[in-house]
Design a protein around this motif. Structure first.
Motif, PDB file in Angstrom:
ATOM      1  N   ALA A   1     -13.227  33.386  50.429  1.00 50.69           N
ATOM      2  CA  ALA A   1     -11.873  33.873  50.712  1.00 50.69           C
ATOM      3  C   ALA A   1     -11.636  33.973  52.215  1.00 50.69           C
ATOM      4  O   ALA A   1     -10.560  33.616  52.713  1.00 50.69           O
ATOM      5  CB  ALA A   1     -11.662  35.233  50.053  1.00 50.69           C
ATOM      6  N   ALA A   2     -12.658  34.445  52.934  1.00 46.41           N
ATOM      7  CA  ALA A   2     -12.529  34.575  54.394  1.00 46.41           C
ATOM      8  C   ALA A   2     -12.351  33.210  55.047  1.00 46.41           C
ATOM      9  O   ALA A   2     -11.534  33.051  55.964  1.00 46.41           O
ATOM     10  CB  ALA A   2     -13.756  35.283  54.963  1.00 46.41           C
ATOM     11  N   GLU A   3     -13.098  32.239  54.579  1.00 47.88           N
ATOM     12  CA  GLU A   3     -13.000  30.892  55.150  1.00 47.88           C
ATOM     13  C   GLU A   3     -11.627  30.271  54.918  1.00 47.88           C
ATOM     14  O   GLU A   3     -11.206  29.375  55.648  1.00 47.88           O
ATOM     15  CB  GLU A   3     -14.096  30.002  54.569  1.00 47.88           C
ATOM     16  CG  GLU A   3     -15.483  30.343  55.106  1.00 47.88           C
ATOM     17  CD  GLU A   3     -16.600  29.629  54.370  1.00 47.88           C
ATOM     18  OE1 GLU A   3     -16.303  29.023  53.301  1.00 47.88           O
ATOM     19  OE2 GLU A   3     -17.749  29.670  54.854  1.00 47.88           O
ATOM     20  N   ARG A   4     -10.924  30.754  53.888  1.00 46.97           N
ATOM     21  CA  ARG A   4      -9.582  30.241  53.601  1.00 46.97           C
ATOM     22  C   ARG A   4      -8.495  31.106  54.239  1.00 46.97           C
ATOM     23  O   ARG A   4      -7.322  30.941  53.937  1.00 46.97           O
ATOM     24  CB  ARG A   4      -9.375  30.144  52.091  1.00 46.97           C
ATOM     25  CG  ARG A   4     -10.280  29.101  51.443  1.00 46.97           C
ATOM     26  CD  ARG A   4     -10.034  28.990  49.948  1.00 46.97           C
ATOM     27  NE  ARG A   4     -10.997  28.075  49.348  1.00 46.97           N
ATOM     28  CZ  ARG A   4     -11.841  28.394  48.378  1.00 46.97           C
ATOM     29  NH1 ARG A   4     -11.847  29.622  47.891  1.00 46.97           N
ATOM     30  NH2 ARG A   4     -12.678  27.504  47.895  1.00 46.97           N
ATOM     31  N   GLY A   5      -8.905  32.044  55.092  1.00 46.45           N
ATOM     32  CA  GLY A   5      -7.933  32.784  55.876  1.00 46.45           C
ATOM     33  C   GLY A   5      -7.546  34.152  55.377  1.00 46.45           C
ATOM     34  O   GLY A   5      -6.603  34.749  55.893  1.00 46.45           O
ATOM     35  N   HIS A   6      -8.258  34.676  54.379  1.00 44.85           N
ATOM     36  CA  HIS A   6      -7.922  36.010  53.858  1.00 44.85           C
ATOM     37  C   HIS A   6      -8.464  37.062  54.830  1.00 44.85           C
ATOM     38  O   HIS A   6      -9.669  37.230  54.980  1.00 44.85           O
ATOM     39  CB  HIS A   6      -8.540  36.198  52.476  1.00 44.85           C
ATOM     40  CG  HIS A   6      -7.984  37.364  51.716  1.00 44.85           C
ATOM     41  ND1 HIS A   6      -8.221  38.658  52.087  1.00 44.85           N
ATOM     42  CD2 HIS A   6      -7.197  37.427  50.600  1.00 44.85           C
ATOM     43  CE1 HIS A   6      -7.643  39.479  51.236  1.00 44.85           C
ATOM     44  NE2 HIS A   6      -6.994  38.750  50.321  1.00 44.85           N
TER      45      HIS A   6
END
Length: 600
Positions: free
Chosen positions: A168-173
């Protein structure tokens, strides 16, 4: 679980702020004229147009206008419309019907609907069903699904949570990036040195990503990392960003940064802002600031505000304030309150207060409690307490504990004890710790230990300057520069032995002016050798008045040579009284001779 109104399909409506859309069936949203075109197309039976128009109206909050279009598109098999119809019904409070439409859209392959359905099941407490649908969403690349799955797994303590949080973090969350950074921060606190460094570096990257997307707590922690690394300018920028977004801890940290930079007024502004938002640390800082200015009533008000905010330092600081004002009873009450709450320095302060009042029995358990909680000063004080009543072994044990935590005076006491035992290597080790931590006495005793090992050096002619200095002289000089009078005299003696008369006189004079009788005596010797006997007599007088027998004998000789026999006899009497034995013997012979001369 979050706001129910954000359970949107990602293809045909606005996403929650800060989340970039991971689109299902992406349709370009036009300007206002596009809505008219879509309405006409929907009236002619275009299901896709009806779906997009419904999502636009839903986004606008026009639920009544959106519902017929979404139902029409759903009836035509549009999965995005089915998902958005579920959102609409969920907002109206029809949770069961909403879940039914989300299930239809999720089975048809909508990642957003699977995410919404998973959250719905979790709200109901059906975690197995929630995990199934959230996993469906996450595996399709839906960022909110990945985050929600990570949150569910983390709640269970499942190690797979990190994988999905990272996804999720890698997708900008941004919240995922923040939570991943926090997890890495905790890992850094328990790993080996290299692993910790790597974890901190990675945590910093994720904090930066979250902070750049407006996460105020991420900005706070990023600022803390940068401050620890000494990058104060950038740290201040992130603290400022976080503080402006309403994070009181960042406002407090920014205040300390400004104070350290010398801008107390600006620091007070940020502390005030943080304190008004309930930050106890900032309230304490304001209290300390006003206390330094002598504004004790204002200081007390802020310390009480800190205490009301749940910060036990407030009670401790109130105790310090009362103690400084001589309000011992109130000080004891505040110290007790903080100590009972687990404040170790308050426990130490309470013990000192009791000890000063003669209550040794009451002081000891508080010293013990503080020391066991990690107070280095309390451990040292326990050492003093035990040593003072003859329990040297217990005293030494506590001294060693405080010394191992870097307490200079405790290390000095251990060093002295080891010297008494004849254990020179251990004594030297502890004396080096004491001296290195700033203890003047430690530096002097270390120098004396090293000095005793030195082989005798060849004598130098007076006036012959030799530049080389030994390690022991360097430690003597460190102690001397800290005001240690015996060290000052010793540095002067070593300088004189090297032939450096100017340096020797400087140190002798410094020691003498600070009250050292040996310094005054040696300065007199140096001046007498240089032909300044009248000035030498002044310093010998000062030394003799302070109880220096040799100085009294020198004065007796000076006055005898001048023919002032009565004054010479008086100083000879003084030298006999002061000693030591060889001085008393010589002074006695001189006194008898002067007496005979006077009676002749």
């Amino acid at each position: 679980m979050g706001d129910k109104a954000t359970l949107f399909e990602s293809g045909r409506f606005v996403q929650p702020p800060g989340i970039e859309p991971a689109r299902d069936e992406m349709v370009d949203m036009g300007e206002a004229g596009e809505e008219t075109r879509l309405a006409l197309a929907a009236q002619s039976g275009d299901a896709e147009a009806a779906s997009v128009l419904g999502s636009m109206l839903l986004r606008r909050g026009d639920l009544d206008g959106a519902e017929p279009h979404l139902r029409a598109a759903t009836a035509a098999g549009d999965r995005a419309a089915a998902n958005n119809l579920g959102v609409l019904l969920h907002q109206r409070g029809y949770a069961e019907e909403a879940a039914g439409w989300w299930r239809i859209a999720a089975v048809a392959g909508s990642a957003a609907a699977a995410h919404a359905l998973g959250r719905c099941h979790r709200e109901r407490g059906d975690e197995p069903a929630a995990e199934y649908w959230l996993r469906q969403s996450a595996e399709q690349g839906h960022v909110l699904g990945a985050y929600a799955l990570a949150d569910l797994l983390e709640h269970r303590g499942d190690v797979a949570a990190e994988h999905w949080m990272r996804a999720a973090a890698e997708r900008g969350h941004r919240e995922a990036a923040y939570r991943l950074a926090r997890a890495l921060d905790r890992t850094a606190g328990h790993g080996d040195e290299n692993g910790s460094d790597n974890a901190v570096a990675e945590a910093e990257q994720w904090y930066r990503q979250a902070a750049a997307r407006g996460h105020r707590r991420a900005a706070l922690h990023l600022g803390a990392i940068l401050e620890r690394r000494g990058e104060l300018k950038e740290a201040g920028r992130w603290y400022l960003t976080s503080a402006k977004d309403g994070e009181p801890r960042a406002a407090c940290a920014l205040g300390f940064l400004l104070r350290d930079a010398g801008d107390t007024e600006s620091a007070a502004v940020w502390w005030l802002r943080a304190a008004q938002e309930g930050d106890g640390n900032a309230a304490n800082a304001l209290g300390a600031l006003h206390a330094e200015r002598g504004e004790t009533q204002t200081a007390e008000r802020w310390y009480r505000a800190a205490l009301d905010a749940g910060d036990d330092n407030g009670a401790y600081n109130l105790g310090l304030l009362c103690a400084e004002q001589g309000r011992t009873t109130q000080a004891e009450q505040w110290y007790r309150r903080a100590a009972y709450a687990g404040h170790r320095e308050a426990a130490n302060a309470l013990a000192i207060l009791l000890l000063q009042g003669g209550d040794t029995t009451g002081a000891e358990p508080w010293f013990s409690k503080a020391a066991e909680a990690g107070s280095v000063d309390a451990a040292f004080n326990l050492g003093i307490l035990y040593a003072g009543r003859g329990e040297d072994e217990m005293g030494l044990r506590w001294y060693e504990r405080a010394a191992s935590a870097g307490h200079a005076e405790a290390a000095l006491q251990v060093g002295i004890a080891r010297l008494r035992e004849g254990d020179e290597p251990e004594a030297e080790r502890h004396l080096r710790c004491a001296a290195g931590s700033g203890s003047a006495e430690g530096a002097y005793r270390l120098a004396a230990l090293l000095d005793a090992r030195r082989p005798p050096e060849p004598a130098h002619e007076l006036g012959e300057i030799v530049q080389e200095k030994t390690e022991c002289e360097e430690w003597y000089e460190r102690a001397a520069s800290q005001g240690h009078r015996r060290a000052q005299v010793r540095v002067g003696m070593l300088a004189a032995a090297r032939g450096d008369v100017v340096e020797a006189a400087r140190w002798y004079r410094t020691a003498a002016e600070a009250g050292s009788r040996n310094g005054a005596f040696n300065l007199g010797l140096l001046l007498a050798r240089e032909g300044s006997e009248p000035e030498a007599a002044v310093w010998w007088t000062r030394a003799a008045d302070a109880g220096h027998g040799r100085a009294a004998l020198r004065l007796a000789l000076v006055y005898a040579r001048r023919g002032e026999l009565a004054e010479g006899q008086r100083w000879a009497d003084r030298a006999v009284a002061l000693g030591p034995a060889e001085v008393a013997e010589r002074a006695g012979r001189l006194r008898d001779a002067l007496r005979e001369e006077l009676s002749a």
